[in-house]
Design a protein around this motif. Sequence first.
Motif, PDB file in Angstrom:
ATOM      1  N   MET A   1       0.934  -1.099  -0.135  1.00  0.00           N
ATOM      2  CA  MET A   1       0.049  -0.098  -0.038  1.00  0.00           C
ATOM      3  C   MET A   1       1.100   1.235  -0.061  1.00  0.00           C
ATOM      4  O   MET A   1       1.878   1.159   0.788  1.00  0.00           O
ATOM      5  N   PRO A   2       0.614   2.316  -0.990  1.00  0.00           N
ATOM      6  CA  PRO A   2       1.404   3.377  -0.989  1.00  0.00           C
ATOM      7  C   PRO A   2       1.380   4.220   0.333  1.00  0.00           C
ATOM      8  O   PRO A   2       0.176   4.265   1.059  1.00  0.00           O
ATOM      9  N   GLU A   3       2.506   4.769   0.784  1.00  0.00           N
ATOM     10  CA  GLU A   3       2.453   5.482   1.863  1.00  0.00           C
ATOM     11  C   GLU A   3       2.933   7.098   1.633  1.00  0.00           C
ATOM     12  O   GLU A   3       3.931   6.861   0.701  1.00  0.00           O
ATOM     13  N   LYS A   4       2.914   7.887   2.473  1.00  0.00           N
ATOM     14  CA  LYS A   4       3.798   9.111   2.527  1.00  0.00           C
ATOM     15  C   LYS A   4       3.548   9.678   3.836  1.00  0.00           C
ATOM     16  O   LYS A   4       2.787   9.566   4.649  1.00  0.00           O
ATOM     17  N   LEU A   5       4.655  10.596   3.973  1.00  0.00           N
ATOM     18  CA  LEU A   5       4.813  11.396   5.249  1.00  0.00           C
ATOM     19  C   LEU A   5       3.891  12.408   5.326  1.00  0.00           C
ATOM     20  O   LEU A   5       3.381  12.993   4.373  1.00  0.00           O
ATOM     21  N   ILE A   6       3.360  12.445   6.648  1.00  0.00           N
ATOM     22  CA  ILE A   6       2.217  13.423   6.669  1.00  0.00           C
ATOM     23  C   ILE A   6       2.755  14.520   7.698  1.00  0.00           C
ATOM     24  O   ILE A   6       3.418  14.147   8.878  1.00  0.00           O
ATOM     25  N   ARG A   7       1.920  15.765   8.035  1.00  0.00           N
ATOM     26  CA  ARG A   7       2.183  16.561   9.243  1.00  0.00           C
ATOM     27  C   ARG A   7       1.585  16.015  10.497  1.00  0.00           C
ATOM     28  O   ARG A   7       0.907  15.230  10.378  1.00  0.00           O
ATOM     29  N   ASP A   8       2.061  16.334  11.428  1.00  0.00           N
ATOM     30  CA  ASP A   8       1.993  15.740  12.518  1.00  0.00           C
ATOM     31  C   ASP A   8       0.205  15.892  13.126  1.00  0.00           C
ATOM     32  O   ASP A   8       0.079  14.926  13.735  1.00  0.00           O
ATOM     33  N   TYR A   9      -0.205  16.802  12.793  1.00  0.00           N
ATOM     34  CA  TYR A   9      -1.771  17.035  13.440  1.00  0.00           C
ATOM     35  C   TYR A   9      -2.710  16.702  12.359  1.00  0.00           C
ATOM     36  O   TYR A   9      -3.988  16.794  12.412  1.00  0.00           O
ATOM     37  N   ILE A  10      -2.097  15.824  11.346  1.00  0.00           N
ATOM     38  CA  ILE A  10      -3.248  15.678   9.938  1.00  0.00           C
ATOM     39  C   ILE A  10      -4.303  14.445  10.742  1.00  0.00           C
ATOM     40  O   ILE A  10      -5.487  14.503  10.244  1.00  0.00           O
ATOM     41  N   PRO A  11      -3.835  13.510  11.433  1.00  0.00           N
ATOM     42  CA  PRO A  11      -4.671  12.631  12.070  1.00  0.00           C
ATOM     43  C   PRO A  11      -5.876  13.275  12.792  1.00  0.00           C
ATOM     44  O   PRO A  11      -6.883  12.800  12.602  1.00  0.00           O
ATOM     45  N   GLU A  12      -5.593  14.173  13.553  1.00  0.00           N
ATOM     46  CA  GLU A  12      -6.433  14.604  14.280  1.00  0.00           C
ATOM     47  C   GLU A  12      -7.723  15.839  13.499  1.00  0.00           C
ATOM     48  O   GLU A  12      -8.585  15.747  13.617  1.00  0.00           O
ATOM     49  N   ILE A  13      -7.002  16.447  12.661  1.00  0.00           N
ATOM     50  CA  ILE A  13      -7.842  17.354  11.755  1.00  0.00           C
ATOM     51  C   ILE A  13      -8.626  16.331  10.842  1.00  0.00           C
ATOM     52  O   ILE A  13      -9.773  16.645  10.730  1.00  0.00           O
ATOM     53  N   ALA A  14      -8.108  15.094  10.368  1.00  0.00           N
ATOM     54  CA  ALA A  14      -9.034  14.252   9.605  1.00  0.00           C
ATOM     55  C   ALA A  14     -10.235  13.972  10.396  1.00  0.00           C
ATOM     56  O   ALA A  14     -11.046  13.556  10.039  1.00  0.00           O
ATOM     57  N   ALA A  15      -9.664  13.542  11.700  1.00  0.00           N
ATOM     58  CA  ALA A  15     -10.774  12.796  12.830  1.00  0.00           C
ATOM     59  C   ALA A  15     -11.921  13.756  13.123  1.00  0.00           C
ATOM     60  O   ALA A  15     -12.978  13.427  13.078  1.00  0.00           O
ATOM     61  N   SER A  16     -11.381  15.174  13.117  1.00  0.00           N
ATOM     62  CA  SER A  16     -12.455  16.435  13.419  1.00  0.00           C
ATOM     63  C   SER A  16     -13.372  16.332  12.251  1.00  0.00           C
ATOM     64  O   SER A  16     -14.444  16.994  12.328  1.00  0.00           O
ATOM     65  N   HIS A  17     -13.108  15.761  11.075  1.00  0.00           N
ATOM     66  CA  HIS A  17     -14.105  15.859   9.860  1.00  0.00           C
ATOM     67  C   HIS A  17     -14.480  14.447   9.722  1.00  0.00           C
ATOM     68  O   HIS A  17     -15.099  14.151   8.477  1.00  0.00           O
ATOM     69  N   GLY A  18     -14.548  13.699  10.532  1.00  0.00           N
ATOM     70  CA  GLY A  18     -15.190  12.087  10.351  1.00  0.00           C
ATOM     71  C   GLY A  18     -14.479  11.363   9.662  1.00  0.00           C
ATOM     72  O   GLY A  18     -14.968  10.213   9.516  1.00  0.00           O
ATOM     73  N   ARG A  19     -13.272  11.629   9.582  1.00  0.00           N
ATOM     74  CA  ARG A  19     -12.355  10.525   8.743  1.00  0.00           C
ATOM     75  C   ARG A  19     -11.353   9.977   9.510  1.00  0.00           C
ATOM     76  O   ARG A  19     -10.666  10.714  10.209  1.00  0.00           O
ATOM     77  N   ARG A  20     -11.174   8.757   9.581  1.00  0.00           N
ATOM     78  CA  ARG A  20      -9.982   8.133  10.204  1.00  0.00           C
ATOM     79  C   ARG A  20      -9.020   7.556   9.459  1.00  0.00           C
ATOM     80  O   ARG A  20      -8.969   6.713   8.325  1.00  0.00           O
ATOM     81  N   LEU A  21      -7.725   7.860   9.525  1.00  0.00           N
ATOM     82  CA  LEU A  21      -6.480   7.743   8.614  1.00  0.00           C
ATOM     83  C   LEU A  21      -5.747   6.532   9.425  1.00  0.00           C
ATOM     84  O   LEU A  21      -5.689   6.496  10.625  1.00  0.00           O
ATOM     85  N   THR A  22      -5.121   5.524   8.801  1.00  0.00           N
ATOM     86  CA  THR A  22      -4.291   4.464   9.179  1.00  0.00           C
ATOM     87  C   THR A  22      -2.942   5.028   9.219  1.00  0.00           C
ATOM     88  O   THR A  22      -2.539   5.336   7.948  1.00  0.00           O
ATOM     89  N   VAL A  23      -2.328   5.318  10.210  1.00  0.00           N
ATOM     90  CA  VAL A  23      -0.772   5.857  10.081  1.00  0.00           C
ATOM     91  C   VAL A  23      -0.069   5.015  11.015  1.00  0.00           C
ATOM     92  O   VAL A  23      -0.496   4.293  11.864  1.00  0.00           O
ATOM     93  N   ARG A  24       1.305   5.121  10.668  1.00  0.00           N
ATOM     94  CA  ARG A  24       2.155   4.462  11.804  1.00  0.00           C
ATOM     95  C   ARG A  24       3.367   5.707  11.650  1.00  0.00           C
ATOM     96  O   ARG A  24       3.441   6.551  11.302  1.00  0.00           O
ATOM     97  N   THR A  25       4.365   5.332  12.683  1.00  0.00           N
ATOM     98  CA  THR A  25       5.512   6.249  12.868  1.00  0.00           C
ATOM     99  C   THR A  25       6.537   5.651  12.010  1.00  0.00           C
ATOM    100  O   THR A  25       6.807   4.398  12.080  1.00  0.00           O
ATOM    101  N   ALA A  26       7.313   6.340  11.462  1.00  0.00           N
ATOM    102  CA  ALA A  26       8.526   6.164  10.547  1.00  0.00           C
ATOM    103  C   ALA A  26       9.588   5.654  11.559  1.00  0.00           C
ATOM    104  O   ALA A  26       9.935   6.051  12.525  1.00  0.00           O
ATOM    105  N   THR A  27      10.238   4.702  11.013  1.00  0.00           N
ATOM    106  CA  THR A  27      11.384   4.251  11.677  1.00  0.00           C
ATOM    107  C   THR A  27      12.762   5.155  11.201  1.00  0.00           C
ATOM    108  O   THR A  27      12.692   5.823  10.341  1.00  0.00           O
ATOM    109  N   PRO A  28      13.517   5.289  12.248  1.00  0.00           N
ATOM    110  CA  PRO A  28      14.630   6.319  11.621  1.00  0.00           C
ATOM    111  C   PRO A  28      15.521   5.814  10.474  1.00  0.00           C
ATOM    112  O   PRO A  28      15.901   6.874   9.833  1.00  0.00           O
ATOM    113  N   ALA A  29      15.630   4.849  10.340  1.00  0.00           N
ATOM    114  CA  ALA A  29      16.206   4.361   9.116  1.00  0.00           C
ATOM    115  C   ALA A  29      15.360   4.735   7.831  1.00  0.00           C
ATOM    116  O   ALA A  29      15.931   5.087   6.806  1.00  0.00           O
ATOM    117  N   GLU A  30      14.012   4.768   7.899  1.00  0.00           N
ATOM    118  CA  GLU A  30      13.414   4.989   6.644  1.00  0.00           C
ATOM    119  C   GLU A  30      13.120   6.587   6.514  1.00  0.00           C
ATOM    120  O   GLU A  30      12.604   7.099   5.378  1.00  0.00           O
TER     121      GLU A  30
END
Length: 111
Positions: A1-30
């Motif tokens: 599944m394609p992934e991209k780096l997002i800004r820190d508050y994007i999950p909360e902003i999306a949730a406030s609009h009724g959308r739930r994002l699937t996110v994970r924390t990037a490893t230092p190596a990637e």
Amino acid sequence: MPEKLIRDYIPEIAASHGRRLTVRTATPAELPNLLLSKLLEEADEAATAEDGELLEELADVLEVVYALAAHHGHSVEDLERIRAVKAGGRGRFTRHLVMQIPATSHSKESA
């Protein structure tokens, strides 16, 4: 599944609009590659932005540049100091000079 780096508050902003994002924390190596991909994405958006959107897109580019510098142990002040040294020694882009490159040239000039 394609992934991209997002800004820190994007999950909360999306949730406030009724959308739930699937996110994970990037490893230092990637993280460096994710940041470089994000830089290209933001630079492309800046390159194609309309006049009214350009400043916001340039701010996004700067945010990624700052994150890359921080990841490599450098501060915004370090970055600005190097920028100023290069501007003093090589100039800026205020004269709008365009260099003609011969078709047979294999040398690369640093901008």
